[in-house]
Scaffold this active site. Structure first.
Site, short mmCIF file in Angstrom:
data_model
loop_
_atom_site.label_atom_id
_atom_site.label_comp_id
_atom_site.label_asym_id
_atom_site.label_seq_id
_atom_site.Cartn_x
_atom_site.Cartn_y
_atom_site.Cartn_z
NE ARG A 22 -74.90 80.04 7.60
CZ ARG A 22 -75.41 79.11 7.85
NH1 ARG A 22 -76.96 78.68 7.49
NH2 ARG A 22 -76.19 78.89 9.59
CB THR A 23 -72.56 83.24 0.72
OG1 THR A 23 -74.14 83.86 0.70
CG2 THR A 23 -72.68 83.88 -0.87
CG LEU A 24 -71.97 77.02 -1.60
CD1 LEU A 24 -72.29 75.43 -2.16
CD2 LEU A 24 -70.97 77.03 0.08
#
Length: 245
Positions: A22-24
């Site tokens: 996922r977007t880190l």
């Protein structure tokens, strides 16, 4: 020197889910959204820039979308996470329509849903990197609220995200009033967007203004503001600054 591949543990998860990430951290981001209540409904403004880090990579990113019959959503922050939120909302509106009971979700309900989504993702240490503005009109009642990426939320007569919180809200506090006409509301939003264009490096001079009333919603075609760049502070920004080059 001999390099050998490390052996994967036998009990590891295999398949596409094991590689899913996922977007880190945010990659392509949009800047401020500014919105206010006016006499007949809600007005919202956002530019169309998408920044890849500090590079202004995309110049036609729409960051305001209609949600159901009564609501309008604007977002700053990570564009892909905004698209994920729109998927959640599509499912929510579809599920609501399937009841076919003559009722539909209003802006207050959608805003409450978004606060739960953002707070839930924050608690999983996997936040959606957005600040959202949700406005709408249902049964003559105007509603305007905002929610941050960690679930902080509130309602107000005017709201802004990003640099707009620092540069546009003071203007709105001074000039907003309850009986703003549509024309005066647009002028006030344009004034805020012009200040943001001058001061926010991520802002571009290509914006849209959206309107939502009891009759429905419209989002304007992109257009540019008239600007003036010959102020002395722009020509020599470091003049009088202590310790500057």
């Amino acid at each position: 020197m001999n390099f050998t591949a490390s052996k994967q543990p036998e009990n590891c998860l295999l398949g596409p889910e094991s590689d899913s990430q996922r977007t880190l951290s945010p990659y392509v981001t949009g800047t401020s959204v500014v919105a206010l209540k006016y006499k007949d409904g809600i007005l919202m403004a956002a530019d169309m820039g998408g920044s890849y880090g500090s590079t202004l990579r995309y110049k036609s990113v729409e960051r305001m979308k209609p949600i159901g019959k009564h609501s309008l959503l604007g977002a700053s922050g990570e564009i892909s996470d905004f698209q994920e939120i729109l998927k959640y909302l599509d499912e929510l509106i579809l599920y609501d329509n399937m009841w076919d009971d003559g009722n539909s979700l209003g802006p207050k309900e959608v805003h409450n849903y978004l606060t739960r989504v953002m707070y839930n993702r924050r608690n999983k240490f996997n936040p959606l990197w957005n600040s959202l503005v949700l406005g709408g009109v249902k049964k003559g009642e105007k509603y305007l609220g905002t929610v941050s990426m960690i679930g902080v939320n509130f309602e107000d007569n005017h709201v802004a995200t990003g640099f707009g919180n620092h540069l546009a809200r003071p203007i709105l506090r001074q000039e907003w009033h309850e009986n703003l006409s549509f024309e005066d509301g647009v002028k006030l939003l344009e004034k805020c967007m012009r200040v943001l264009l001058y001061r926010d490096r991520s802002a571009i001079n290509k914006l849209q203004i959206a309107k939502i009333t009891e009759e429905g919603m419209t989002i304007s075609q992109p257009y540019s503001l008239k600007t003036y760049w010959e102020f002395s502070a722009f020509e020599n920004p470091t003049q009088g600054a202590v310790g500057s080059w």
